[in-house]
Scaffold this active site. Sequence first.
Site, mmCIF file in Angstrom:
data_model
loop_
_atom_site.group_PDB
_atom_site.id
_atom_site.type_symbol
_atom_site.label_atom_id
_atom_site.label_comp_id
_atom_site.label_asym_id
_atom_site.label_seq_id
_atom_site.Cartn_x
_atom_site.Cartn_y
_atom_site.Cartn_z
ATOM 1 N N CYS A 288 74.371 45.142 -6.999
ATOM 2 C CA CYS A 288 73.945 46.078 -6.523
ATOM 3 C C CYS A 288 74.344 46.451 -4.623
ATOM 4 O O CYS A 288 74.007 47.433 -3.667
ATOM 5 C CB CYS A 288 72.485 46.913 -6.340
ATOM 6 S SG CYS A 288 71.993 46.106 -7.759
ATOM 7 N N HIS B 195 67.341 50.472 1.481
ATOM 8 C CA HIS B 195 68.265 50.382 0.091
ATOM 9 C C HIS B 195 67.491 50.875 -0.803
ATOM 10 O O HIS B 195 67.373 51.792 -1.856
ATOM 11 C CB HIS B 195 68.375 49.083 0.060
ATOM 12 C CG HIS B 195 69.011 48.391 -1.620
ATOM 13 N ND1 HIS B 195 70.261 49.316 -2.574
ATOM 14 C CD2 HIS B 195 68.396 48.055 -3.281
ATOM 15 C CE1 HIS B 195 70.422 48.542 -3.515
ATOM 16 N NE2 HIS B 195 68.845 48.074 -3.904
ATOM 17 N N HIS C 148 69.287 55.348 -8.418
ATOM 18 C CA HIS C 148 70.398 53.800 -8.145
ATOM 19 C C HIS C 148 71.647 53.517 -8.597
ATOM 20 O O HIS C 148 71.900 53.216 -10.290
ATOM 21 C CB HIS C 148 69.351 52.644 -8.768
ATOM 22 C CG HIS C 148 70.053 51.424 -7.576
ATOM 23 N ND1 HIS C 148 71.519 51.727 -7.023
ATOM 24 C CD2 HIS C 148 69.633 50.369 -7.874
ATOM 25 C CE1 HIS C 148 71.445 50.089 -6.388
ATOM 26 N NE2 HIS C 148 70.175 49.502 -6.951
#
Lengths: 353, 400
Positions: free
Chosen positions: B161, B294, B329
């Site tokens: 990620c 994030h 995400h």
Amino acid sequence: MKNVYINSVGSISAQKTFDNAAFLNDITKYHDNVIPAVNPVYKDYISPAAARRMAKGIKMGIVSSKIALNEANLDNVDAIITGTGMGCVRDSEKFVRAIIDNDEQYLTPTPFIQSTHNTVGGQIALELNCKGYNFTYVHSSISFESALMDALLQLQLDEAKNILIGGVDEHGDHTTEIHKIINHIKPEQVGPYNLLNSKTEGAVFGEGANFFVLSNEKSNSSYAKITSVQTYNTLQENALKQQAIAFLKEHDLSTDDIDLLILGNNGDVNFDVFYNTLSEAFSKTPQAYYKHLSGEFNTASSFGFWLASKIIKTQTLPEVVKLNGVQASSYKTVLLYNQYRGENHSFTLLSQC
Amino acid sequence: MGKGVAITGMGIISAIGNNVAENYQALINANKGISRVEKIKTNHANDIMVGEIAYTNANMEAQLKLPKSHNYSRTALLGAIAAKEAVKNAAIKDISQYKTGLVSATSVGGMDMTETYFYDYLNNPEAQKYIDAHHAGDSTQKIAQQLNIEQSLVTTISTACSSAANAIMLGARLIKAGKLDRVIVGGADCLSKFTINGFKTLMILSDTYNTPFDEHRKGLNLGEAAAFLVLESDKVVEAENKTVLAYVKGYGNANDAFHQTASSDHGDGATLAMQQALTVAGYAPGDIDYINAHGTATGNNDLSEGRAIIRVFGDQVPDFSSTKAYTGHTLAAAGAIEAVYSVLALQNNVIYPNLNFNTQMKEFNITPQRTLKEKALKTVLSNSLGFGGNCSTVIFSKDQ
């Protein structure tokens, strides 16, 4: 700009290369077109409980890293930079298979977790408790060279002192099977010494992990100095010679200054033409090849880098890797060239230190 | 340090829009792109929500004018569309006029085709063209071809990620070191059964809209996206009299070295990444005007990241929000789409609301920005944290 040195190596390959005291004096000859890495005793390096859960790529990566760190006499490094074409591909296959076969039910997370490309780099960081810079490059046949380029940038600019870099890839059954179907793996058995005469499409596939400690401080264990690495997404065959000359010229060198050219020939009749073209351009230079020993994989060029390091340090060119009969009295400046299926080309320049 | 790294173009495609303008409109109007999954047949369709892009593959093939024989994965299609928008936005006519490289990021790569044709590959010749499209570098090679980048540095980063944040960081370093004059940086990831089921086994998928930094958060929504930025050296900016959208001012990368998938309780890696980025930028914590967190809305991430933010900023935590409630995400692309959002925040002097937030987390007393806030911004800090302990921070600024 600081000089950058290869201070240690750690290699797990289809040959018995995990012992740094030896250098290709006991060659394993394969006749299959998919050749496995020779396993070291993993439990000498990783606890058996941990090793049981680990993919082969992770085990090979951790152990070759530890061999390299031991030789460099280091407990830790400032950064870990990994190259891998496919990551832990067996786990990727296992997870896809489970999704399809079990209709998205009864799945367990381990294969998914291990399929993530940065698993090897992350696991090495966990093993070393290394909180430093950690990157994973995943770009086919320049995955390792990208890691090398990144490390070189940091060490030349003195942003780090010791960096662990490496290339790692493992076989996966399904991946092997489908690459046979599309002729990326040779149809016929060629054996190790006829690879370059095979006249057929495809290569012999291998696997392995080659890790190195690079540093901007020379040590007693140093193998060689890294002058430069350059990668190219595309390169026309007829422009290759010019590009090689231009690359050398940037470092005030000409073709005559090269004591050894190491080529990534894999015997694919469609793409070895690139190597043959460069081979002709360096006809007066001793030349070597290695994929008959390591097999072809996305990070096979890290085995070539290992080979170059060993040749420069020991000043010996093993008979088994010689590509032509040209002799040299010493191996001071070595040029490596690699590409896969006509894409992702790289030049790497090393010299004696 | 000296050398500046200018951002002169941006392109994006996500669940909240097919280009930069559409994404910005959705951000300021609080329009979420989260829905039930439509384009992927999965048993989990009623258990999860996703940030899916409206375009079908056929829509994108037509837009890119690809021949029928092409073997683009959805990741490559998304990446090509966003990268082309970025290059157009930077008003680049001849890409080979300057030394131009491409650094892309992906975690899924061509997995969408692999999971579709896994067994078909063995006996369906028409499907076999996608075998070569599986590996992560393939989409990057195709994007380079779409942009006419030849004989150059083209590479791919995959650090879960945090991947695209690392692509931005590498691009900036290549320009600072004088290796390249211009680098197109970003990332692309499409939705796949592989990631849906993978995150499902980790039990971190929410069955409803994700709620970053909320006490009752239930996990993340997966999303798909691609975004690219054009980074150019001072030399190019001066010679071409370029409009600079913002600068990449600082970056940091560290490893949590705690667990393969979970973040440490106190966010060691995230703390180190933010501190390094501040050092590279030459900033004190007080110089940061907005944090694009994030904030995935998993129990673990938001606690760990929140604590790391407090460790770095003390009792002076700047306004912060996560935009994951809009887009889901988007894995390897997240750092790039949030870079685009950070630059848009700087350009428009706005802080986006952290949608779906209701209840204060009990472990600390920092609260995300809940409504759209207009405020003069000079600097934005963006975090990207991932599996394998990979933590990255990028700082964007108006000033060189």
